[in-house]
Design a protein around this motif. Structure first.
Motif, mmCIF file in Angstrom:
data_model
loop_
_atom_site.group_PDB
_atom_site.id
_atom_site.type_symbol
_atom_site.label_atom_id
_atom_site.label_comp_id
_atom_site.label_asym_id
_atom_site.label_seq_id
_atom_site.Cartn_x
_atom_site.Cartn_y
_atom_site.Cartn_z
ATOM 1 N N LYS A 67 -42.614 -53.465 31.579
ATOM 2 C CA LYS A 67 -42.666 -52.334 32.024
ATOM 3 C C LYS A 67 -41.665 -51.758 32.754
ATOM 4 C CE LYS A 67 -46.087 -48.939 34.060
ATOM 5 N NZ LYS A 67 -47.341 -48.763 34.656
ATOM 6 N N SER A 68 -40.893 -52.431 33.727
ATOM 7 C CA SER A 68 -39.794 -52.159 34.312
ATOM 8 C C SER A 68 -38.565 -52.002 33.258
ATOM 9 C CB SER A 68 -39.434 -53.430 35.234
ATOM 10 O OG SER A 68 -39.305 -54.524 34.897
ATOM 11 N N ARG A 90 -38.383 -50.958 30.245
ATOM 12 C CA ARG A 90 -38.521 -49.887 29.522
ATOM 13 C C ARG A 90 -38.311 -48.505 30.533
ATOM 14 N NH1 ARG A 90 -43.638 -52.129 27.610
ATOM 15 N NH2 ARG A 90 -44.577 -50.878 29.138
ATOM 16 N N ALA A 91 -38.665 -48.713 31.788
ATOM 17 C CA ALA A 91 -38.608 -47.632 32.958
ATOM 18 C C ALA A 91 -37.101 -47.440 33.041
ATOM 19 C CB ALA A 91 -39.191 -48.002 34.086
ATOM 20 N N ARG A 92 -36.221 -48.606 33.290
ATOM 21 C CA ARG A 92 -35.022 -48.601 33.417
ATOM 22 C C ARG A 92 -34.173 -47.955 32.552
ATOM 23 N NH1 ARG A 92 -32.936 -54.170 32.956
ATOM 24 N NH2 ARG A 92 -32.965 -53.475 30.837
ATOM 25 N N ASP A 93 -34.635 -48.487 30.938
ATOM 26 C CA ASP A 93 -33.915 -47.570 30.008
ATOM 27 C C ASP A 93 -34.084 -46.365 29.884
ATOM 28 O OD1 ASP A 93 -32.826 -50.046 29.320
ATOM 29 O OD2 ASP A 93 -34.256 -50.667 27.841
ATOM 30 N N GLN A 94 -35.267 -45.916 30.207
ATOM 31 C CA GLN A 94 -35.732 -44.381 30.141
ATOM 32 C C GLN A 94 -34.718 -43.684 31.228
ATOM 33 O OE1 GLN A 94 -39.796 -43.447 30.734
ATOM 34 N NE2 GLN A 94 -39.549 -41.236 30.395
ATOM 35 N N PHE A 95 -34.693 -44.277 32.318
ATOM 36 C CA PHE A 95 -33.892 -43.659 33.623
ATOM 37 C C PHE A 95 -32.546 -43.595 33.144
ATOM 38 C CE2 PHE A 95 -31.104 -44.523 37.119
ATOM 39 C CZ PHE A 95 -31.579 -43.486 37.968
#
Length: 62
Positions: A34-35, A37-42
């Motif tokens: 999840k982290s 994916r969140a990093r890539d989205q950011f």
């Protein structure tokens, strides 16, 4: 003369190789935490924001 080739076996081998490639792509795409994916989205949102900030907008369309 050439060797006799079993076309069914050849077809199955090709399908297995294709399935292995697809599985590898799915592991790379969906096998993230999840982290991650969140990093890539950011990073994606940040780069889009920076691109929009550097866009040159002119009211004159000619």
């Amino acid at each position: 003369m050439g060797d006799v080739v079993n076309l069914k076996r050849f077809k199955k081998r090709g399908e297995r190789e294709q399935a292995a490639k697809q599985a590898e792509a799915n592991r790379a795409l969906f096998g993230r935490t999840k982290s991650e994916r969140a990093r890539d989205q950011f990073h994606d949102e940040r780069s889009a924001r920076q691109l929009d900030q550097h866009r040159i907008e002119s009211g004159d369309a000619s």
